[in-house]
Design a protein around this motif. Structure first.
Motif, short mmCIF file in Angstrom:
data_model
loop_
_atom_site.label_atom_id
_atom_site.label_comp_id
_atom_site.label_asym_id
_atom_site.label_seq_id
_atom_site.Cartn_x
_atom_site.Cartn_y
_atom_site.Cartn_z
N PHE A 190 -7.72 -15.18 -3.21
CA PHE A 190 -7.55 -14.74 -1.82
C PHE A 190 -8.22 -13.38 -1.65
O PHE A 190 -8.19 -12.54 -2.54
CB PHE A 190 -6.06 -14.62 -1.48
CG PHE A 190 -5.30 -15.88 -1.74
CD1 PHE A 190 -5.11 -16.83 -0.75
CD2 PHE A 190 -4.76 -16.14 -3.00
CE1 PHE A 190 -4.41 -18.00 -1.00
CE2 PHE A 190 -4.06 -17.30 -3.26
CZ PHE A 190 -3.88 -18.24 -2.26
N ARG A 191 -8.81 -13.20 -0.48
CA ARG A 191 -9.45 -11.92 -0.18
C ARG A 191 -8.41 -10.95 0.37
O ARG A 191 -7.69 -11.28 1.31
CB ARG A 191 -10.56 -12.11 0.86
CG ARG A 191 -11.52 -10.92 0.96
CD ARG A 191 -12.34 -10.78 -0.29
NE ARG A 191 -13.44 -9.83 -0.14
CZ ARG A 191 -14.20 -9.44 -1.13
NH1 ARG A 191 -13.99 -9.91 -2.35
NH2 ARG A 191 -15.19 -8.59 -0.93
N GLN A 192 -8.31 -9.77 -0.25
CA GLN A 192 -7.45 -8.71 0.24
C GLN A 192 -8.30 -7.45 0.41
O GLN A 192 -8.70 -6.84 -0.59
CB GLN A 192 -6.29 -8.46 -0.71
CG GLN A 192 -5.23 -9.55 -0.68
CD GLN A 192 -3.94 -9.12 -1.34
OE1 GLN A 192 -3.90 -8.86 -2.54
NE2 GLN A 192 -2.88 -9.03 -0.56
N LYS A 193 -8.59 -7.13 1.67
CA LYS A 193 -9.47 -6.00 1.99
C LYS A 193 -10.81 -6.20 1.30
O LYS A 193 -11.52 -7.15 1.56
CB LYS A 193 -8.80 -4.68 1.65
CG LYS A 193 -7.55 -4.43 2.48
CD LYS A 193 -6.91 -3.08 2.19
CE LYS A 193 -5.68 -2.88 3.08
NZ LYS A 193 -4.98 -1.62 2.81
N GLN A 194 -11.17 -5.34 0.34
CA GLN A 194 -12.49 -5.42 -0.30
C GLN A 194 -12.48 -6.20 -1.61
O GLN A 194 -13.50 -6.30 -2.28
CB GLN A 194 -13.04 -4.01 -0.56
CG GLN A 194 -13.12 -3.13 0.68
CD GLN A 194 -13.96 -3.77 1.77
OE1 GLN A 194 -15.07 -4.24 1.53
NE2 GLN A 194 -13.44 -3.79 3.00
N HIS A 195 -11.32 -6.72 -2.00
CA HIS A 195 -11.22 -7.30 -3.35
C HIS A 195 -10.55 -8.67 -3.31
O HIS A 195 -9.92 -9.05 -2.32
CB HIS A 195 -10.44 -6.35 -4.26
CG HIS A 195 -11.03 -4.97 -4.35
ND1 HIS A 195 -12.17 -4.70 -5.07
CD2 HIS A 195 -10.67 -3.81 -3.77
CE1 HIS A 195 -12.48 -3.43 -4.94
NE2 HIS A 195 -11.58 -2.86 -4.15
#
Length: 277
Positions: free
Chosen positions: A167-172
């Motif tokens: 899952f994408r969380q902000k930039q990571h």
């Protein structure tokens, strides 16, 4: 949809990546509707389809035989696929209009026309659109039917992450499938395509109750991704109205089609709901 494929020549290892399957799908679409193929190619936001990695049919095993009891699929290949090796590949379409636009693809399929995966020629030997006993990944249902058939009393939600899921969380990226990451991914896609709006507040009663997961690495020529595979269960706790239970069960059943998380158009995030009985 399940496409049963037969390579006429060996498929080199470097062409067995999500990027190449993505290109093959767009070529299939463009063969029926050039404008639609261009539109899907250029779409930057969520795309209304998902793709699986290519799966080899093992000799003596049913086409979908899992590599273990958790239904885990083969996300990466370590050697080229030899000519004449039966394979299957899954395409799911989340937009009903897209499904109808592509009907011509499987109605007018020329079994003698090869498709190209890198330098390899592939013949599509058949396309399945309904569940078959050895192949549970094929199915077709309207959003209204999916919603109506969902239970308003079942509080147990058992999932298998069958290809690496992240899952994408902000930039990571995050490979840990928390309640919010899994169900926000599902509800976002459901609300985008179903026409049956569900509020995010229904997720408050969902809690993790079991997990047996591990990380796996997916690589292509440009990058590496870490995702989780394995089994995970959630349970609805507290005083939950039957309507909310039905809505959450509809989301859980929807996972079969939508997948969760990142790069579902390149083979990641394939999820099944398992029968807890």
């Amino acid at each position: 949809l399940i496409l049963n494929l037969l390579p006429q020549s060996p498929i080199p290892l470097q062409f067995l990546t999500g990027r190449h399957f993505h290109a093959l799908f767009l070529n299939l679409v463009s063969s029926v509707d050039r404008e639609l193929g261009d539109y899907l190619h250029e779409a930057k936001a969520d795309k209304p389809f998902t793709l699986s990695p290519l799966q080899i049919v093992r000799r003596g095993a049913p086409p979908c035989a899992p590599t273990n009891h958790n239904h885990i699929l083969q996300a990466e290949h370590t050697k080229p696929i030899a000519a004449g090796t039966p394979c299957w590949w899954r395409i799911s379409l989340l937009d009903d209009t897209l499904f109808s636009q592509l009907t011509q693809l499987w109605l007018n399929l020329n079994p003698n026309r090869p498709w190209h995966l890198g330098p390899a020629d592939l013949l599509i030997t058949s396309i399945l659109g309904t569940p078959q006993s050895p192949q549970p990944w094929a199915n077709a249902i309207s959003y209204a039917q999916l919603y109506e058939q969902s239970s308003d009393s079942d509080r147990q939600l058992d999932f298998c992450f069958c290809t690496p899921t992240a899952f994408r969380q902000k930039q990571h990226d995050c490979a840990l499938p928390t309640r919010d990451l899994v169900f926000n991914s599902l509800i976002k896609r459901w609300n985008q395509y179903s026409g049956i709006e569900l509020p995010k507040t229904i997720l408050d009663s969902i809690f993790p109750s079991f997990f047996n997961i591990h990380t796996e690495l997916v690589t292509d020529s440009r990058s590496k991704f870490i995702g989780c595979v394995g089994a995970m269960s959630f349970r609805l706790l507290g005083n939950v109205e039957p309507l909310v239970i039905k809505q959450i069960n509809a989301l859980a059943n929807f996972a079969l089609y939508s997948g969760v998380g990142r790069k579902t158009t390149m083979g990641m995030g394939m999820v099944r709901r398992l029968n807890h009985q």
